[in-house]
Enzyme design. Structure first.
Site, PDB file in Angstrom:
ATOM      1  N   ARG A 173       0.390  -1.412   0.213  1.00  0.00           N
ATOM      2  CA  ARG A 173       0.748  -0.499  -0.089  1.00  0.00           C
ATOM      3  C   ARG A 173       0.828   1.215  -0.031  1.00  0.00           C
ATOM      4  O   ARG A 173       0.762   2.067  -0.869  1.00  0.00           O
ATOM      5  CB  ARG A 173      -0.799  -0.303   1.091  1.00  0.00           C
ATOM      6  CG  ARG A 173      -1.919  -0.649   0.925  1.00  0.00           C
ATOM      7  CD  ARG A 173      -2.914  -0.448   2.675  1.00  0.00           C
ATOM      8  NE  ARG A 173      -3.714   0.568   2.171  1.00  0.00           N
ATOM      9  CZ  ARG A 173      -3.259   1.521   2.300  1.00  0.00           C
ATOM     10  NH1 ARG A 173      -1.988   2.231   2.827  1.00  0.00           N
ATOM     11  NH2 ARG A 173      -4.123   2.150   2.167  1.00  0.00           N
TER      12      ARG A 173
ATOM     13  N   CYS B 268      -6.160  -3.683   3.171  1.00  0.00           N
ATOM     14  CA  CYS B 268      -5.461  -3.971   3.995  1.00  0.00           C
ATOM     15  C   CYS B 268      -6.415  -5.597   4.760  1.00  0.00           C
ATOM     16  O   CYS B 268      -7.650  -5.133   5.423  1.00  0.00           O
ATOM     17  CB  CYS B 268      -4.078  -4.482   4.099  1.00  0.00           C
ATOM     18  SG  CYS B 268      -4.124  -3.628   4.606  1.00  0.00           S
TER      19      CYS B 268
ATOM     20  N   ILE C 253      -6.584   3.192  16.045  1.00  0.00           N
ATOM     21  CA  ILE C 253      -6.387   3.144  14.576  1.00  0.00           C
ATOM     22  C   ILE C 253      -6.797   2.827  13.243  1.00  0.00           C
ATOM     23  O   ILE C 253      -7.237   2.864  11.971  1.00  0.00           O
ATOM     24  CB  ILE C 253      -4.924   3.640  14.373  1.00  0.00           C
ATOM     25  CG1 ILE C 253      -4.449   4.386  15.642  1.00  0.00           C
ATOM     26  CG2 ILE C 253      -4.589   3.946  13.375  1.00  0.00           C
ATOM     27  CD1 ILE C 253      -4.318   5.743  15.138  1.00  0.00           C
TER      28      ILE C 253
ATOM     29  N   ARG D 111      -7.947   1.101   4.624  1.00  0.00           N
ATOM     30  CA  ARG D 111      -7.165   2.004   4.110  1.00  0.00           C
ATOM     31  C   ARG D 111      -7.241   2.817   3.009  1.00  0.00           C
ATOM     32  O   ARG D 111      -6.690   2.916   1.933  1.00  0.00           O
ATOM     33  CB  ARG D 111      -6.343   1.275   3.941  1.00  0.00           C
ATOM     34  CG  ARG D 111      -5.307   0.087   4.659  1.00  0.00           C
ATOM     35  CD  ARG D 111      -5.168   0.142   5.920  1.00  0.00           C
ATOM     36  NE  ARG D 111      -3.625   1.144   6.057  1.00  0.00           N
ATOM     37  CZ  ARG D 111      -2.708   0.482   6.272  1.00  0.00           C
ATOM     38  NH1 ARG D 111      -2.810  -1.027   6.384  1.00  0.00           N
ATOM     39  NH2 ARG D 111      -1.748   1.047   6.795  1.00  0.00           N
ATOM     40  N   PRO D 112      -8.278   4.086   2.914  1.00  0.00           N
ATOM     41  CA  PRO D 112      -8.627   4.546   1.766  1.00  0.00           C
ATOM     42  C   PRO D 112      -7.386   5.944   1.593  1.00  0.00           C
ATOM     43  O   PRO D 112      -6.431   6.407   2.545  1.00  0.00           O
ATOM     44  CB  PRO D 112     -10.104   5.690   2.104  1.00  0.00           C
ATOM     45  CG  PRO D 112      -9.351   4.935   4.276  1.00  0.00           C
ATOM     46  CD  PRO D 112      -9.149   3.813   4.895  1.00  0.00           C
ATOM     47  N   VAL D 113      -7.695   6.584   1.361  1.00  0.00           N
ATOM     48  CA  VAL D 113      -6.596   7.332   0.595  1.00  0.00           C
ATOM     49  C   VAL D 113      -7.110   8.799   0.290  1.00  0.00           C
ATOM     50  O   VAL D 113      -6.878   9.797  -0.362  1.00  0.00           O
ATOM     51  CB  VAL D 113      -5.421   6.663  -0.527  1.00  0.00           C
ATOM     52  CG1 VAL D 113      -4.859   6.130  -0.074  1.00  0.00           C
ATOM     53  CG2 VAL D 113      -6.710   6.772  -1.625  1.00  0.00           C
ATOM     54  N   ASP D 114      -8.142   8.961   0.723  1.00  0.00           N
ATOM     55  CA  ASP D 114      -8.769  10.808   0.844  1.00  0.00           C
ATOM     56  C   ASP D 114      -8.091  11.495   0.962  1.00  0.00           C
ATOM     57  O   ASP D 114      -8.463  12.527   0.132  1.00  0.00           O
ATOM     58  CB  ASP D 114     -10.965  10.511   1.371  1.00  0.00           C
ATOM     59  CG  ASP D 114     -10.350  10.581   2.857  1.00  0.00           C
ATOM     60  OD1 ASP D 114      -9.244   8.948   2.622  1.00  0.00           O
ATOM     61  OD2 ASP D 114     -11.057  10.768   3.387  1.00  0.00           O
ATOM     62  N   LEU D 115      -7.600  11.433   2.383  1.00  0.00           N
ATOM     63  CA  LEU D 115      -6.793  12.624   2.820  1.00  0.00           C
ATOM     64  C   LEU D 115      -5.353  13.064   2.035  1.00  0.00           C
ATOM     65  O   LEU D 115      -5.279  13.877   2.020  1.00  0.00           O
ATOM     66  CB  LEU D 115      -6.599  12.370   4.036  1.00  0.00           C
ATOM     67  CG  LEU D 115      -7.573  12.390   5.524  1.00  0.00           C
ATOM     68  CD1 LEU D 115      -6.808  12.199   6.901  1.00  0.00           C
ATOM     69  CD2 LEU D 115      -8.764  13.153   5.313  1.00  0.00           C
TER      70      LEU D 115
HETATM   71  C1  EPZ Z   1       1.658   4.199   8.671  1.00  0.00           C
HETATM   72  O1  EPZ Z   1       0.237   3.564   7.442  1.00  0.00           O
HETATM   73  C2  EPZ Z   1       2.376   2.947   8.573  1.00  0.00           C
HETATM   74  N1  EPZ Z   1       3.040   2.122   7.350  1.00  0.00           N
HETATM   75  C3  EPZ Z   1       1.823   2.056   9.660  1.00  0.00           C
HETATM   76  O2  EPZ Z   1       2.786   1.058   9.274  1.00  0.00           O
HETATM   77  C4  EPZ Z   1       0.696   2.240  10.539  1.00  0.00           C
HETATM   78  O3  EPZ Z   1       0.314   1.715  11.189  1.00  0.00           O
HETATM   79  C5  EPZ Z   1       0.683   3.910  10.112  1.00  0.00           C
HETATM   80  O4  EPZ Z   1       1.175   4.298   9.867  1.00  0.00           O
HETATM   81  C6  EPZ Z   1      -0.323   4.247  11.292  1.00  0.00           C
HETATM   82  O5  EPZ Z   1       0.698   5.025  12.740  1.00  0.00           O
HETATM   83  C7  EPZ Z   1       3.913   2.263   6.653  1.00  0.00           C
HETATM   84  O6  EPZ Z   1       4.167   3.416   7.078  1.00  0.00           O
HETATM   85  C8  EPZ Z   1       4.421   1.976   5.706  1.00  0.00           C
HETATM   86  P1  EPZ Z   1      -2.359   6.166   8.238  1.00  0.00           P
HETATM   87  P2  EPZ Z   1      -0.486   5.020   6.711  1.00  0.00           P
HETATM   88  O7  EPZ Z   1      -2.717   6.983   6.990  1.00  0.00           O
HETATM   89  O8  EPZ Z   1      -0.054   5.899   6.391  1.00  0.00           O
HETATM   90  C9  EPZ Z   1      -7.180   6.228   7.707  1.00  0.00           C
HETATM   91  C10 EPZ Z   1       3.127  -1.743   9.740  1.00  0.00           C
HETATM   92  O9  EPZ Z   1       2.228  -2.492  10.574  1.00  0.00           O
HETATM   93  N2  EPZ Z   1      -6.847   7.543   6.539  1.00  0.00           N
HETATM   94  O10 EPZ Z   1      -1.992   7.058   8.941  1.00  0.00           O
HETATM   95  O11 EPZ Z   1      -1.766   4.006   5.383  1.00  0.00           O
HETATM   96  C11 EPZ Z   1      -6.435   5.093   8.019  1.00  0.00           C
HETATM   97  O12 EPZ Z   1      -7.942   4.179   7.569  1.00  0.00           O
HETATM   98  C12 EPZ Z   1       2.134  -0.514   8.768  1.00  0.00           C
HETATM   99  O13 EPZ Z   1       4.233  -1.159   9.492  1.00  0.00           O
HETATM  100  C13 EPZ Z   1      -7.922   7.323   6.087  1.00  0.00           C
HETATM  101  O14 EPZ Z   1      -9.169   7.037   6.283  1.00  0.00           O
HETATM  102  O15 EPZ Z   1      -1.682   4.911   8.401  1.00  0.00           O
HETATM  103  C14 EPZ Z   1      -6.470   4.657   8.926  1.00  0.00           C
HETATM  104  O16 EPZ Z   1      -7.909   3.642   9.766  1.00  0.00           O
HETATM  105  C15 EPZ Z   1       0.724  -0.904   9.440  1.00  0.00           C
HETATM  106  N3  EPZ Z   1      -8.053   8.118   4.957  1.00  0.00           N
HETATM  107  C16 EPZ Z   1      -5.651   5.827  10.182  1.00  0.00           C
HETATM  108  O17 EPZ Z   1      -6.413   6.858   9.078  1.00  0.00           O
HETATM  109  C17 EPZ Z   1      -6.335   8.628   4.697  1.00  0.00           C
HETATM  110  O18 EPZ Z   1      -6.341   9.206   3.358  1.00  0.00           O
HETATM  111  C18 EPZ Z   1      -4.551   5.650   9.907  1.00  0.00           C
HETATM  112  O19 EPZ Z   1      -3.803   5.828   8.212  1.00  0.00           O
HETATM  113  C19 EPZ Z   1      -5.333   7.736   5.150  1.00  0.00           C
HETATM  114  C20 EPZ Z   1      -5.604   7.245   6.424  1.00  0.00           C
END
Ligand code: EPZ
Length: 421
Positions: A94, A118, A330, A123-127
């Protein structure tokens, strides 16, 4: 598919060198797309996700040179020759979404497959997309792909994140380095991997301040140059191995570990009765003999308790004195290790985002299945002190995020081996 066989083998003693952080490397590597000069990364962990990122960047036109068995990587993107990150690579990892911001900033166009969900959540990417649109990009979703265009380049903007997303902060931070004008990210993620990325970008000529705080300000520049940067130590690997002597007993020194990477985690360990001392070379962790105290855990964005250490902490609390409550705030589905730990005799009750763990005397070895990266290592940890044998299947999950795990644990006396099938 390979498995790992662990047999409870008494206390551990020795030292484990902590590798470079997977989650720092995965955001540092796409930074090569921001410059036509070489970016050299050192202390790179040798992991499957790094290999996948190398494949992805090569498909975009980056020349990748590996040295010292992959601990040094030189990434040279003289020009981006292909602006499409294909689904067959993105679906494997991702974090591939992190090429979107840099490609858009460098060339004003990018087509990136939506990463999809996953095991642990949607894991959306809207932000990520909202931030880039605020900077003037036009974003269209077509047939599972993000089509992004920024005619005349990206413009600085003030971006307010509804959630302190790590990935979205990283994407916007990289994109803003080449935008015209100033970008301010409010409610930015504060993880050490964000600070490491900002340090590297500053070495490349970016003008960034406030990283590590909720507000990051980036003054766009015309061009970035190459740099050499060491990947920061992996705090999640560190936190994982800190629990090995806690679960199995004994004393282990984690070389390269520092408490400031895991402040709230170390406070929780202290509450559980675990002693952590900083040494010249890292951190020494000793179990204060007998069972640890039950503690309550709530996962939060940094500097709170890391979600990536929730599964490992649950494994330790399965044999704690008393009842612990773990709240996962989270991700929506990050308790898949619980049913596997229950197979080992753990007493865990899961309701939605809350797991209640009542300590038992000792777990019993059993065949269990890895479901995601951190769940799989929590089962290995549980097996270190369980009676009998624990066989963890589907260990390809582990290969994504733990470098030489079997070698590291067996060097401290663990009875652990990989079974290739
Ligand atoms: C990073 O993922 C890490 N991965 C994750 O580690 C980690 O668990 C996570 O940050 C939180 O600390 C990498 O750095 C490669 P987020 P990321 O964007 O960036 C929601 C591991 O085990 N969200 O902070 O994807 C999302 O659905 C992995 O090493 C939105 O809704 O984390 C989630 O519920 C797993 N919209 C929450 O925020 C968005 O556009 C946290 O996501 C982006 C995220």
């Amino acid at each position: 598919m390979d498995s790992i066989l662990v047999k409870g083998n008494g206390p551990l003693n020795g030292e484990i060198a902590i590798s470079g952080a997977k989650n720092a490397a995965l955001t540092l590597m796409p930074a090569t797309l921001l410059t036509d000069e070489p970016l050299t990364l050192t202390n790179v962990p040798r992991l499957l996700d790094i290999k996948t990122t190398n494949e992805l960047l090569s498909s975009l036109g980056t020349e990748v040179a590996m040295m010292q068995e992959g601990q040094i990587i030189v990434l040279d993107t003289n020009q981006i020759t292909n602006h499409t990150a294909h689904y067959d690579i993105v679906r494997k990892m991702r974090a591939s979404i992190l090429v979107l911001g840099p490609m858009l900033a460098r060339d004003g166009k990018a087509i990136v497959s939506l990463p999809g969900g996953c095991a642990i959540g949607a894991r959306p990417v809207d932000l990520h997309l909202q931030g880039l649109e605020a900077m003037g990009a036009t974003i269209e979703l077509k047939e599972g792909y993000i089509h992004a265009v920024a005619k005349g380049g990206l413009k600085g903007a003030t971006i307010d994140f509804s959630f302190a997303s790590v990935g979205a902060t990283e994407n916007i931070l990289m994109a803003a380095t080449l935008a015209k004008g100033t970008t301010v990210i409010n409610n930015a993620a504060r993880e050490p991997e964000i600070v490491d990325l900002a340090d590297c970008l500053r070495k490349m000529g970016a003008q960034i301040s406030g990283d590590g705080s909720p507000t990051i300000t980036i003054q766009g520049v015309d061009k970035l140059h190459g740099a050499t940067h060491p990947v920061v130590a992996d705090r999640i690997e560190l936190g994982t191995y800190m629990l090995a002597p806690v679960i199995a007993g004994g004393e282990v020194e984690l070389l390269g570990g520092r408490i400031n990477l895991l402040h709230s985690y170390c406070e929780k360990l202290d509450e559980a009765g675990i002693s952590v001392t900083e040494t010249k070379r890292g951190l020494k962790v000793t179990s204060r003999n007998g069972r640890i105290n039950a503690v309550n855990v709530v996962t939060e964005p940094f500097p709170g308790f890391p979600t990536d250490l929730q599964a490992q902490m649950m494994a330790a609390l399965c044999t704690a004195n008393g009842t612990s409550v773990l709240e996962e705030t989270i991700f929506e589905n990050r308790f898949m290790h619980a049913p596997e730990l229950i197979r080992m005799g753990a007493n865990i009750d899961v309701h939605g985002g809350t797991a209640t763990v009542t300590g038992v005397n000792r777990l019993k070895g059993a065949p269990v299945m890895a479901t995601d990266l951190r769940a799989s290592v929590s089962l290995i940890l549980a097996g270190l002190a369980a009676s009998g044998e624990t066989i963890v299947s589907r260990v390809y999950h582990l290969d994504r995020g733990y470098e030489r795990l079997v070698r590291k644990l067996s060097s401290c006396g663990a009875n652990i081996e990989r079974i290739t099938s």
